[in-house]
Scaffold this motif. Structure first.
Motif, mmCIF file in Angstrom:
data_model
loop_
_atom_site.group_PDB
_atom_site.id
_atom_site.type_symbol
_atom_site.label_atom_id
_atom_site.label_comp_id
_atom_site.label_asym_id
_atom_site.label_seq_id
_atom_site.Cartn_x
_atom_site.Cartn_y
_atom_site.Cartn_z
ATOM 1 N N ARG A 57 0.783 -1.229 0.000
ATOM 2 C CA ARG A 57 0.000 0.000 0.000
ATOM 3 C C ARG A 57 0.816 1.280 0.000
ATOM 4 O O ARG A 57 0.264 2.353 -0.224
ATOM 5 N N ALA A 63 11.060 4.652 9.751
ATOM 6 C CA ALA A 63 11.790 3.677 10.562
ATOM 7 C C ALA A 63 10.761 2.805 11.265
ATOM 8 O O ALA A 63 9.599 3.205 11.415
ATOM 9 N N GLY A 102 11.693 8.245 8.059
ATOM 10 C CA GLY A 102 12.848 7.575 7.459
ATOM 11 C C GLY A 102 12.579 7.177 6.008
ATOM 12 O O GLY A 102 13.506 7.071 5.204
ATOM 13 N N ARG A 279 -3.610 2.989 17.903
ATOM 14 C CA ARG A 279 -3.916 1.936 16.932
ATOM 15 C C ARG A 279 -4.428 0.657 17.588
ATOM 16 O O ARG A 279 -4.985 -0.209 16.945
ATOM 17 N N LYS A 283 -8.842 -2.910 18.720
ATOM 18 C CA LYS A 283 -8.711 -4.366 18.840
ATOM 19 C C LYS A 283 -9.419 -4.846 20.107
ATOM 20 O O LYS A 283 -9.028 -4.496 21.218
HETATM 21 C C1 TC6 Z 1 11.325 7.651 11.736
HETATM 22 O O1 TC6 Z 1 11.201 7.308 10.591
HETATM 23 C C2 TC6 Z 1 12.569 8.081 12.331
HETATM 24 C C3 TC6 Z 1 13.713 8.098 11.612
HETATM 25 C C4 TC6 Z 1 14.964 8.441 12.218
HETATM 26 C C5 TC6 Z 1 15.836 7.206 12.370
HETATM 27 C C6 TC6 Z 1 17.217 7.474 12.923
HETATM 28 N N1 TC6 Z 1 6.805 1.410 12.407
HETATM 29 O O2 TC6 Z 1 -1.683 3.501 10.874
HETATM 30 P P1 TC6 Z 1 -2.131 2.188 10.369
HETATM 31 C C7 TC6 Z 1 1.971 -0.227 11.800
HETATM 32 S S1 TC6 Z 1 10.046 7.606 12.772
HETATM 33 C C8 TC6 Z 1 6.221 0.306 12.876
HETATM 34 O O3 TC6 Z 1 -3.250 1.515 11.065
HETATM 35 P P2 TC6 Z 1 -2.998 3.469 7.909
HETATM 36 C C9 TC6 Z 1 0.822 0.199 12.691
HETATM 37 O O4 TC6 Z 1 1.176 0.076 14.048
HETATM 38 C C10 TC6 Z 1 8.683 7.022 11.827
HETATM 39 N N2 TC6 Z 1 4.924 0.017 12.651
HETATM 40 O O5 TC6 Z 1 -2.469 2.254 8.797
HETATM 41 C C11 TC6 Z 1 -0.260 -0.763 12.266
HETATM 42 O O6 TC6 Z 1 0.000 -2.011 12.875
HETATM 43 P P3 TC6 Z 1 -1.194 -2.991 13.249
HETATM 44 C C12 TC6 Z 1 8.128 8.086 10.950
HETATM 45 C C13 TC6 Z 1 4.202 0.871 11.933
HETATM 46 O O7 TC6 Z 1 -3.156 2.971 6.542
HETATM 47 C C14 TC6 Z 1 -0.017 -0.933 10.780
HETATM 48 O O8 TC6 Z 1 1.349 -0.546 10.572
HETATM 49 N N3 TC6 Z 1 6.939 7.596 10.315
HETATM 50 C C15 TC6 Z 1 4.760 2.054 11.433
HETATM 51 O O9 TC6 Z 1 -4.147 4.127 8.611
HETATM 52 C C16 TC6 Z 1 -0.912 -0.081 9.927
HETATM 53 O O10 TC6 Z 1 -0.846 1.248 10.351
HETATM 54 C C17 TC6 Z 1 5.729 7.796 10.837
HETATM 55 O O11 TC6 Z 1 5.572 8.433 11.857
HETATM 56 C C18 TC6 Z 1 6.128 2.305 11.690
HETATM 57 N N4 TC6 Z 1 6.752 3.406 11.213
HETATM 58 O O12 TC6 Z 1 -1.815 4.544 7.925
HETATM 59 C C19 TC6 Z 1 4.577 7.201 10.078
HETATM 60 N N5 TC6 Z 1 3.805 2.729 10.760
HETATM 61 O O13 TC6 Z 1 -1.880 -3.311 11.966
HETATM 62 C C20 TC6 Z 1 3.751 6.359 10.987
HETATM 63 C C21 TC6 Z 1 2.698 1.996 10.839
HETATM 64 O O14 TC6 Z 1 -0.518 -4.134 13.892
HETATM 65 N N6 TC6 Z 1 2.693 5.682 10.284
HETATM 66 N N7 TC6 Z 1 2.914 0.870 11.545
HETATM 67 O O15 TC6 Z 1 -2.055 -2.182 14.179
HETATM 68 C C22 TC6 Z 1 1.569 6.285 9.856
HETATM 69 O O16 TC6 Z 1 1.401 7.495 9.942
HETATM 70 C C23 TC6 Z 1 0.485 5.412 9.287
HETATM 71 O O17 TC6 Z 1 0.695 4.124 9.769
HETATM 72 C C24 TC6 Z 1 0.427 5.341 7.733
HETATM 73 C C25 TC6 Z 1 -0.616 4.274 7.315
HETATM 74 C C26 TC6 Z 1 -0.006 6.726 7.203
HETATM 75 C C27 TC6 Z 1 1.755 4.977 7.138
#
Ligand code: TC6
Length: 681
Positions: A57, A63, A102, A279, A283
C-alpha cells in the motif's frame, strides 16, 4: 537472501522492489533487503541506473517505531543510506502511498524522486517526539529552504505530491497506476548523468546563514503550539545547523546529538507509546477481526442540538445521508442552519468549496417524526440526558426501525442496559458517546451493553475509523471512561480551594503540567450554570451562581473579567470561598507547591483509571490514556494518566493517595507492591 526484496533488471535499469507489509517500515528485514539489492546492482555492470520502489500500500512509512529502544540488529539505517548515497549509479525513488519519516529521508538520499499524484511525502517524526534523524533535518532545508523546512518538520504534516513537486520535494509526477513504468522511463533519461546529491547543495540554505532571528521569531510565533514538547525545539536547532554548518557531515553530527537527546526522553517515549496506543484501541480481544460488520449506508440522528448537529456532520463529511429528526420545526430549522453555518465558515477559510457545502447539505433529510427512520441502517439518539425520555425514544425506535438497524445512544452517563431494555432487540443497541464539538473531537467511546452483539461492536469500531474518530470501547458505568476518571480532577479542585490554594494557583499548576487551561478557567469559559452540579448540597459553585457569577459570559465566575475577557483574581470569589470553608469548618493551610497541586488533582484520576481497569470497564490501560488525551486534551507528551503514573512510580502514587486520605484501588496497590506498571506489564 532477504524475503522482503526482489531485484530485476529491465534493459539496463535495476529495479529493487521492497515488500514488507503492512507499511514497508524500515525494520530489520527491509534494511537487509536494501543492503542486498544495492550491493548486487552496484556490482552488476549491466545496471546503469536503479529504481527503488515498494510493493503493497505504500512506499516506506518510516523507521520501524517498534525497534526504538531495542538493541540494534543487522545493517543500521545510516549504513544502508551511505551505500545508496555513495553509489556510482543514479537512483530514482518511485513513491506511492505515504513516504514518511525515514521513508522520505531514504527518498532524499536517492538522486531523484518521482511520485504518483495520490502520494504524500513528509517528516512526521515530531509527532513521535523525535526529529528526522536520518539526515532529514540536513537534507530537506537544502531542497526547500529554511522557512519551508521549519513548517514541514515542526508540523509533521504530510505534503501531497503536487505541492511536493512545487516545493521541489519530488522531481516529477508519474501517472497514477503507472509508477514503475514511469520511474524506469525517468531513469533512462538520467543514466548518463553523474548522480546529483542533495547533500552537496547550498543554494537554498546559504541565504539564511547568519540570521538567528529566523529561529527566534519562529519559536515565538509557535510558542503556544510547542509548549511542553521537546521535539520542535530540537528540530529548530537542527535546521539552524543545516544553514550554519556548511560541512554536511558536521551538520549530521549535530543532528545525531539532538536526535539522541530526544530518543532517550520521557516525552518521546510517551509519544511513541501513544502512537501504538491509538492503533490498539480498535482491537477487542473477544471480537475477532474476522467478525462480520453491518453495512451502514444511511444514518438517522435524533436531536438537532449541538451534539446531534455535530454528529450529523461526521456522516455528511464521508458522503453518508442523514435523516435528522427533531420534535419541533423551529428547532429542526435551527439545527440545520447551524450545520450550514459551520460548513460556510470552513468554506470561508478556503478549506471547502461552495459546491462541497451544497453537496453535504443535500445529504440531510430533515424530519419531524421518528417514523422517518424506518429504513436507516443506524440511528444515533442525541436528546437530553433523561432516562425516561431515552426509554420512550428507544421503545418507539424498536417499533419503527427495520430489523438489522443499529440503535445507538449518545448518552454520556446513563445506564445503556436500561435503555436497551426498552427494546426487544438489546443486542442491536450500543452507546456511541461523542465528545463536544462532535465534528471536531477525535474520541468516540463505544459503549458495550450487556447484550450488544459482536457484529454491532465490530461495526461501531469500523465506522468510527471511517468518520475519522478513535474508538475506545467501554463497558457500562456512570460516566464511562473519560468523564468518569476526569471527574476526579474537578472534585479534588473543588475541595482544594477550600484548604488554602486559590483557583489561580490550582489553574496555573494544571496549565503548567500541560493542559490547555485549569479546571476553574474551564468552568468560567463553559458557564457555571452549564456544568452540572448536585443542587441538593451547598457548594462554592452554587454560591457563585446565586450571585449571578456564571463565568465569562457574566463578567465573573471564579475570576473577574474585563470587556476583553482578560481574567484577574476575584476578591468576591475569594470571599465566597473563604465563607464556604468557614461554613464547612475547614482551616486554610495557605498555598502548597505546584507539584502537590498536580498530585492532589491527578493521582485520583490515575486511581479511578485503575478502578476502570479493575472493573473491566476499559480493556487496557492504554485505552484509558487515549480517552484522556483525546477527550480531555491531557498532554500527549506525558502519555496520559496511566503512562504518566508509571513514570512517576506507582509506589509514589499509592503513598500520595494515602496521604490524601484516598484509598488506592486494589490493582494500583498490587502493581505498586510488585514493582510493576500499568503500561509495560
Ligand atoms: C522515523 O522514521 C525516524 C527516523 C529516524 C531514524 C534514525 N513502524 O496507521 P495504520 C503499523 S520515525 C512500525 O493503522 P494506515 C501500525 O502500528 C517514523 N509500525 O495504517 C499498524 O500495525 P497494526 C516516521 C508501523 O493505513 C499498521 O502498521 N513515520 C509504522 O491508517 C498499519 O498502520 C511515521 O511516523 C512504523 N513506522 O496509515 C509514520 N507505521 O496493523 C507512521 C505503521 O498491527 N505511520 N505501523 O495495528 C503512519 O502514519 C500510518 O501508519 C500510515 C498508514 C499513514 C503509514
Amino acid at each position: 537472501m532477504s524475503e522482503a526484496g526482489t531485484y530485476t533488471v529491465e534493459d539496463g535499469i535495476g529495479i529493487i522492489t521492497i515488500d514488507s507489509p503492512p507499511v514497508n517500515a524500515l525494520g530489520y528485514n527491509t534494511r537487509v533487503a536494501l543492503d542486498e539489492g544495492f550491493r548486487k546492482f552496484t556490482a552488476d555492470d549491466s545496471v546503469k541506473a536503479i529504481v527503488l520502489i515498494c510493493a503493497g500500500r505504500t512506499f516506506f512509512a518510516g523507521a520501524d517505531i517498534s525497534e526504538f529502544g531495542k538493541p540494534p540488529r543487522g545493517p543500521g539505517l545510516h549504513d544502508v543510506f551511505d551505500i545508496i548515497e555513495n553509489g556510482s549509479k543514479p537512483v530514482v525513488a518511485a513513491i506511492h502511498g505515504t513516504a514518511l519519516g525515514g521513508g522520505y529521508e531514504l527518498a532524499l538520499i536517492c538522486n531523484y524522486r518521482i511520485a504518483v499524484p495520490s502520494a504524500k511525502v513528509g517528516l512526521p517524526e515530531v509527532n513521535l517526539g523525535l526529529l528526522p534523524g536520518a539526515g532529514g533535518t540536513q537534507r530537506l532545508p537544502r531542497i526547500v529552504g529554511i522557512d519551508k523546512a521549519l513548517d514541514i518538520m515542526t508540523t509533521g504534516a504530510p505534503v501531497p505530491a503536487k505541492k511536493a513537486l512545487e516545493l521541489g520535494m519530488i522531481d516529477a509526477l508519474a501517472e497514477e497506476g503507472k509508477l514503475k513504468e514511469d520511474a524506469v522511463a525517468f531513469a533512462r533519461t538520467i543514466v548518463d548523468q553523474p548522480p546529483v546529491r542533495v547533500r552537496d547543495r547550498q543554494d537554498k540554505v546559504a541565504p539564511s546563514r547568519g540570521k538567528p532571528e529566523i529561529y527566534a521569531d519562529f519559536l515565538k510565533k509557535n510558542a503556544r503550539a510547542f509548549r511542553g514538547f521537546k521535539a520542535p525545539f530540537n528540530i529548530v536547532k537542527a535546521i539552524e545547523a543545516a544553514a550554519e554548518i556548511e560541512d554536511f557531515d558536521k551538520g549530521m553530527e549535530r543532528e545525531r546529538e539532538l536526535f539522541q537527546e530526544l530518543v532517550t526522553s520521557t516525552e518521546s517515549a510517551a509519544q511513541r507509546y501513544y502512537f501504538f496506543a491509538e492503533r490498539e484501541t480498535s482491537k477487542v480481544p473477544d471480537v475477532p477481526s474476522s467478525t462480520p460488520t453491518i453495512p451502514v449506508k444511511t444514518v438517522g440522528v435524533i436531536g438537532a442540538g449541538t451534539m446531534g448537529g455535530g454528529i450529523t456532520m461526521n456522516f455528511l463529511n464521508i458522503g453518508v445521508p442523514v435523516t435528522l429528526v427533531e420534535m419541533k420545526q423551529e428547532a429542526l430549522d435551527r439545527g440545520v442552519a447551524v450545520i450550514r453555518k459551520n460548513y460556510e465558515n470552513t468554506a470561508a477559510k478556503g478549506r471547502m468549496t461552495a459546491e462541497q457545502v451544497e453537496q453535504r447539505m443535500a445529504l440531510i433529510t430533515p424530519a419531524l417524526s421518528i417514523d422517518a427512520l424506518a429504513e436507516v441502517d443506524l440511528v444515533i439518539e442525541a436528546v437530553f440526558e433523561e432516562m425516561s425520555v431515552k426509554k420512550d425514544i428507544f421503545g418507539k425506535l424498536d417499533a419503527v426501525c427495520k430489523q438489522g438497524a443499529i440503535l445507538a445512544s449518545n448518552t454520556s452517563f446513563l445506564d445503556l442496559d436500561e435503555i436497551a431494555a426498552a427494546t426487544k432487540r438489546p443486542d442491536w443497541v450500543v452507546g456511541l458517546h461523542f465528545f463536544s464539538p462532535a465534528n471536531v473531537m477525535r474520541l468516540l467511546e463505544v459503549v458495550r451493553g450487556e447484550k450488544t452483539s459482536n457484529e454491532v461492536i465490530a461495526t461501531a469500531m469500523k465506522l468510527a475509523k471511517q468518520i475519522g474518530k478513535v474508538p475506545v470501547l467501554s463497558r457500562v458505568c456512570n460516566g464511562f471512561i473519560a468523564n468518569r476518571i476526569m471527574s476526579q480532577r474537578g472534585r479534588q479542585a473543588d475541595a482544594l480551594i477550600l484548604e488554602g490554594p486559590t483557583p489561580q494557583e490550582v489553574d496555573k499548576a494544571i496549565y503548567d503540567y500541560g493542559f490547555a487551561m485549569g479546571p476553574f478557567q474551564m468552568i468560567d469559559l463553559v458557564g457555571l450554570d452549564v456544568i452540572g452540579r448536585d443542587e441538593t448540597e451547598r457548594t462554592v459553585r452554587g454560591d457563585l451562581v446565586k450571585q449571578d457569577r456564571l463565568g465569562q459570559k457574566k463578567n465573573g465566575g471564579y475570576y473577574d473579567y474585563d470587556e476583553k475577557r482578560t481574567a484577574t483574581p476575584s476578591p468576591v470569589a475569594a470571599e465566597l470561598i473563604a465563607d464556604f470553608a468557614k461554613f464547612k469548618g475547614i482551616a486554610s493551610t495557605g498555598s502548597i507547591p505546584a507539584e502537590d497541586v498536580v498530585a492532589r488533582l491527578l493521582y485520583p484520576v490515575v486511581n479511578e483509571g485503575a478502578k476502570v481497569l479493575e472493573e473491566n470497564i476499559a480493556i487496557r490501560a492504554s485505552d484509558v490514556d487515549v480517552a484522556a488525551i483525546l477527550g480531555y486534551n491531557w498532554p500527549v507528551y506525558t502519555g496520559g494518566p496511566m503512562f504518566w503514573a508509571d513514570t512517576v512510580g506507582l509506589a509514589k502514587v499509592v503513598a500520595g493517595l494515602e496521604k490524601m486520605g484516598i484509598e488506592p484501588s486494589k490493582l494500583l496497590k498490587t502493581l505498586a507492591a510488585e514493582g510493576k506498571t500499568f503500561t509495560q506489564g
